[in-house]
Design a protein around this motif. Sequence first.
Motif, PDB file in Angstrom:
ATOM      1  N   GLN A   1      -3.943  10.675  12.341  1.00 33.91           N
ATOM      2  CA  GLN A   1      -3.310   9.814  13.326  1.00 33.91           C
ATOM      3  C   GLN A   1      -4.335   9.589  14.437  1.00 33.91           C
ATOM      4  OE1 GLN A   1       0.722  10.681  14.433  1.00 33.91           O
ATOM      5  NE2 GLN A   1       1.209  11.567  12.446  1.00 33.91           N
ATOM      6  N   GLU A   2      -3.954   8.849  15.492  1.00 27.68           N
ATOM      7  CA  GLU A   2      -4.923   8.550  16.546  1.00 27.68           C
ATOM      8  C   GLU A   2      -5.016   9.672  17.569  1.00 27.68           C
ATOM      9  OE1 GLU A   2      -4.821   4.756  18.360  1.00 27.68           O
ATOM     10  OE2 GLU A   2      -5.272   3.676  16.527  1.00 27.68           O
ATOM     11  N   ALA A   3      -4.444  10.833  17.280  1.00 24.93           N
ATOM     12  CA  ALA A   3      -4.646  12.012  18.118  1.00 24.93           C
ATOM     13  C   ALA A   3      -5.717  12.864  17.453  1.00 24.93           C
ATOM     14  CB  ALA A   3      -3.344  12.795  18.261  1.00 24.93           C
ATOM     15  N   PRO A   4      -6.633  13.439  18.225  1.00 27.83           N
ATOM     16  CA  PRO A   4      -7.755  14.179  17.630  1.00 27.83           C
ATOM     17  C   PRO A   4      -7.355  15.567  17.147  1.00 27.83           C
ATOM     18  CG  PRO A   4      -7.854  14.314  20.009  1.00 27.83           C
ATOM     19  CD  PRO A   4      -6.702  13.405  19.694  1.00 27.83           C
ATOM     20  N   THR A   5      -8.066  16.062  16.163  1.00 24.76           N
ATOM     21  CA  THR A   5      -7.932  17.453  15.726  1.00 24.76           C
ATOM     22  C   THR A   5      -9.299  18.110  15.630  1.00 24.76           C
ATOM     23  OG1 THR A   5      -7.960  16.744  13.409  1.00 24.76           O
ATOM     24  CG2 THR A   5      -5.799  17.048  14.432  1.00 24.76           C
ATOM     25  N   ASN A   6     -10.349  17.332  15.405  1.00 20.30           N
ATOM     26  CA  ASN A   6     -11.701  17.870  15.262  1.00 20.30           C
ATOM     27  C   ASN A   6     -12.480  17.725  16.570  1.00 20.30           C
ATOM     28  OD1 ASN A   6     -11.681  18.288  12.215  1.00 20.30           O
ATOM     29  ND2 ASN A   6     -11.127  16.117  12.398  1.00 20.30           N
ATOM     30  N   ILE A   7     -13.319  18.697  16.852  1.00 22.39           N
ATOM     31  CA  ILE A   7     -14.078  18.692  18.101  1.00 22.39           C
ATOM     32  C   ILE A   7     -15.389  17.947  17.868  1.00 22.39           C
ATOM     33  CG2 ILE A   7     -15.164  20.132  19.863  1.00 22.39           C
ATOM     34  CD1 ILE A   7     -13.029  22.246  19.247  1.00 22.39           C
ATOM     35  N   CYS A   8     -15.356  16.662  18.193  1.00 28.81           N
ATOM     36  CA  CYS A   8     -16.511  15.789  18.011  1.00 28.81           C
ATOM     37  C   CYS A   8     -16.352  14.600  18.944  1.00 28.81           C
ATOM     38  CB  CYS A   8     -16.634  15.329  16.555  1.00 28.81           C
ATOM     39  SG  CYS A   8     -15.164  14.506  15.902  1.00 28.81           S
ATOM     40  N   TRP A   9     -17.397  13.794  19.032  1.00 31.72           N
ATOM     41  CA  TRP A   9     -17.332  12.614  19.881  1.00 31.72           C
ATOM     42  C   TRP A   9     -18.056  11.465  19.207  1.00 31.72           C
ATOM     43  CZ3 TRP A   9     -21.595  10.252  22.462  1.00 31.72           C
ATOM     44  CH2 TRP A   9     -22.814  10.925  22.318  1.00 31.72           C
ATOM     45  N   GLY A  10     -17.792  10.251  19.677  1.00 26.81           N
ATOM     46  CA  GLY A  10     -18.435   9.098  19.075  1.00 26.81           C
ATOM     47  C   GLY A  10     -18.177   7.843  19.869  1.00 26.81           C
ATOM     48  N   ASP A  11     -18.804   6.757  19.438  1.00 27.73           N
ATOM     49  CA  ASP A  11     -18.678   5.462  20.107  1.00 27.73           C
ATOM     50  C   ASP A  11     -17.515   4.674  19.512  1.00 27.73           C
ATOM     51  OD1 ASP A  11     -21.243   5.252  21.831  1.00 27.73           O
ATOM     52  OD2 ASP A  11     -21.989   5.928  19.885  1.00 27.73           O
ATOM     53  N   ARG A  12     -16.606   4.227  20.386  1.00 26.86           N
ATOM     54  CA  ARG A  12     -15.519   3.310  19.990  1.00 26.86           C
ATOM     55  C   ARG A  12     -14.692   3.864  18.839  1.00 26.86           C
ATOM     56  NH1 ARG A  12     -20.251   1.006  20.521  1.00 26.86           N
ATOM     57  NH2 ARG A  12     -20.594   0.868  18.289  1.00 26.86           N
ATOM     58  N   ASN A  13     -14.619   5.172  18.691  1.00 29.06           N
ATOM     59  CA  ASN A  13     -14.002   5.810  17.527  1.00 29.06           C
ATOM     60  C   ASN A  13     -12.751   6.550  17.972  1.00 29.06           C
ATOM     61  OD1 ASN A  13     -13.348   7.408  15.305  1.00 29.06           O
ATOM     62  ND2 ASN A  13     -15.480   7.741  14.741  1.00 29.06           N
ATOM     63  N   ARG A  14     -11.585   6.117  17.516  1.00 24.90           N
ATOM     64  CA  ARG A  14     -10.324   6.703  17.976  1.00 24.90           C
ATOM     65  C   ARG A  14      -9.894   7.924  17.175  1.00 24.90           C
ATOM     66  NH1 ARG A  14      -9.969   1.619  20.129  1.00 24.90           N
ATOM     67  NH2 ARG A  14      -8.862   1.519  22.118  1.00 24.90           N
ATOM     68  N   SER A  15     -10.731   8.386  16.252  1.00 25.37           N
ATOM     69  CA  SER A  15     -10.408   9.621  15.530  1.00 25.37           C
ATOM     70  C   SER A  15     -11.115  10.827  16.139  1.00 25.37           C
ATOM     71  CB  SER A  15     -10.787   9.482  14.044  1.00 25.37           C
ATOM     72  OG  SER A  15     -12.194   9.384  13.896  1.00 25.37           O
ATOM     73  N   VAL A  16     -11.910  10.619  17.194  1.00 29.07           N
ATOM     74  CA  VAL A  16     -12.700  11.696  17.781  1.00 29.07           C
ATOM     75  C   VAL A  16     -12.004  12.243  19.024  1.00 29.07           C
ATOM     76  CG1 VAL A  16     -14.897  10.869  16.895  1.00 29.07           C
ATOM     77  CG2 VAL A  16     -14.074  10.038  19.107  1.00 29.07           C
ATOM     78  N   LEU A  17     -12.450  13.416  19.456  1.00 30.35           N
ATOM     79  CA  LEU A  17     -11.887  14.031  20.658  1.00 30.35           C
ATOM     80  C   LEU A  17     -12.339  13.302  21.918  1.00 30.35           C
ATOM     81  CD1 LEU A  17     -10.477  16.304  22.239  1.00 30.35           C
ATOM     82  CD2 LEU A  17     -12.583  17.637  22.000  1.00 30.35           C
ATOM     83  N   VAL A  18     -13.636  13.018  22.013  1.00 31.69           N
ATOM     84  CA  VAL A  18     -14.168  12.283  23.165  1.00 31.69           C
ATOM     85  C   VAL A  18     -14.737  10.968  22.657  1.00 31.69           C
ATOM     86  CG1 VAL A  18     -15.933  12.234  24.966  1.00 31.69           C
ATOM     87  CG2 VAL A  18     -14.629  14.339  24.557  1.00 31.69           C
ATOM     88  N   ARG A  19     -14.236   9.887  23.213  1.00 33.58           N
ATOM     89  CA  ARG A  19     -14.615   8.542  22.772  1.00 33.58           C
ATOM     90  C   ARG A  19     -15.421   7.866  23.870  1.00 33.58           C
ATOM     91  NH1 ARG A  19     -12.301   3.017  22.594  1.00 33.58           N
ATOM     92  NH2 ARG A  19     -10.887   3.643  24.271  1.00 33.58           N
ATOM     93  N   VAL A  20     -16.487   7.184  23.471  1.00 33.05           N
ATOM     94  CA  VAL A  20     -17.239   6.345  24.393  1.00 33.05           C
ATOM     95  C   VAL A  20     -16.741   4.911  24.177  1.00 33.05           C
ATOM     96  CG1 VAL A  20     -19.503   5.563  25.146  1.00 33.05           C
ATOM     97  CG2 VAL A  20     -19.225   7.890  24.240  1.00 33.05           C
TER      98      VAL A  20
END
Length: 501
Positions: free
Chosen positions: A327-346
Amino acid sequence: MDSSVTLNRNRLVAFLQKPARDFTINDIKRYIVENGIEMINFMYPAGDGRLKTLNFVINDEDYLDSILSQGERVDGSSLFAHIEPGNSDLYVIPKFHTAFLDPFAEIPTVTMLCAFFDKDGNRLANSPDYTLEKACRAFRDVTGLTFQAMGELEYYVIFPADGTFPAVDQKGYHESAPFVKTGDFRTRCMSLIAAAGGRIKYGHSEVGNFTLDGLTYEQNEIEFLPVDGTEAADQLSIAKWVIRRLAEKEGYNITFAPKITTGKAGSGLHVHLRLLDGEGRNVMLDSCGNLSNDARTAIAGMMDMARSITAFGNTNPTSYFRLVPHQEAPTNICWGDRNRSVLVRVPLGWNTSDDLCAKANPGSYAREGSAAGRQTVEIRSADGSADVYYLIAAIAVACRHGWEMRDPLKVAERTYVDVDIHKPENASRLASLSHLPASCVESADALQEQRKVYEERGVFSPAYLDAVESRLRGFDDKDLHERAKADLSLMTSLVNRFFHV
């Protein structure tokens, strides 16, 4: 004339012709006397995350001066679980820059948020607002930068279904009337929040909409503009109060709960952050328009502290029905650009050199100056159960931690993903990532492991962190998902219990 005054919706700002941050006691007294104000309300955040209210009738000028300059006593043990009744008296002192004309009061009333002080005249060490102030100050002391934040406030509006123009289930994102019915309610909320000092970016209909047992549920979002961290929490608290009060008057029910039924979108409380240098410039991008090392350092801190941040941002068992894969709530500790599956989104930034305004409007042109100042990064784990003061304080601590870590840029590099991490071809990459807690108990464990970071520089008090750990463990929810699968009524009972977080 300063446009922050001329275009401001706050009636005190318009009358006094000065920004709210410059309000003095004499300004407040002048507004009250010259505008026929009959009452004053003090509001302050308590341990349950809700604003509490103390009402005053203005008897005469001497009493008015006493209220504004000396505040009043309150029972701290009734407001905070970690204060003992035997030594519980606290002072509440109004913060003049938060003053606004109460839009719901039948009697003309000015309302202000307050700060807590103890018997010795010191700020209450573990109060929500002071904890956040300390977190922002410690961030500035370590980094030389100013920590700004903004929230995305998601909520459901609930009302009897009438069968007209039904929206498609879970397809409400940016939908317009008549296929959503509560857009006008949202804009009225936005107007009142702005009049109370809120700096709003925009509002819209969100993904979640469905009909159940004769009721329609419509999800909405109001997003704010970046302001200093302390002010961001004040705005979110007042906004939740405004939305609930207007809903009460108009016959709607409202919930900010993280999850209200299975298979439907939950409501998060995404928090964006922005870092400013001493000249007030946004440092999230470098001179080439790429994400800066300062931004990557802050992200590394959030990656390292992500598991314990949930202790402040996901505070009851229903929070962990939202933090599930795919779903669009994160579970994995990662980040990325314009990515709604990540914890921190740029989020997508305005770092293109093209004049998009001219392309859309031939003969027109874009505003002068760089739009890079709008760049933020967004942490997506928290939900409406959070106490916004403690949550934003925890995020500020985590970002500061980035500067105190060894090799933060390597941590940022290791946790970056540039694609949807849940795709089958990324299974090995997914397996290398750490995961957010799956229960309140796991969040308490994570906080226990990292609480020293929160206690450093006196930001979070040990007594408060003890109380957080104890409350989270008290839910005893480590195997809740399995129990809920076997007993469908369990989630319903939990939703009802935590409906008005």
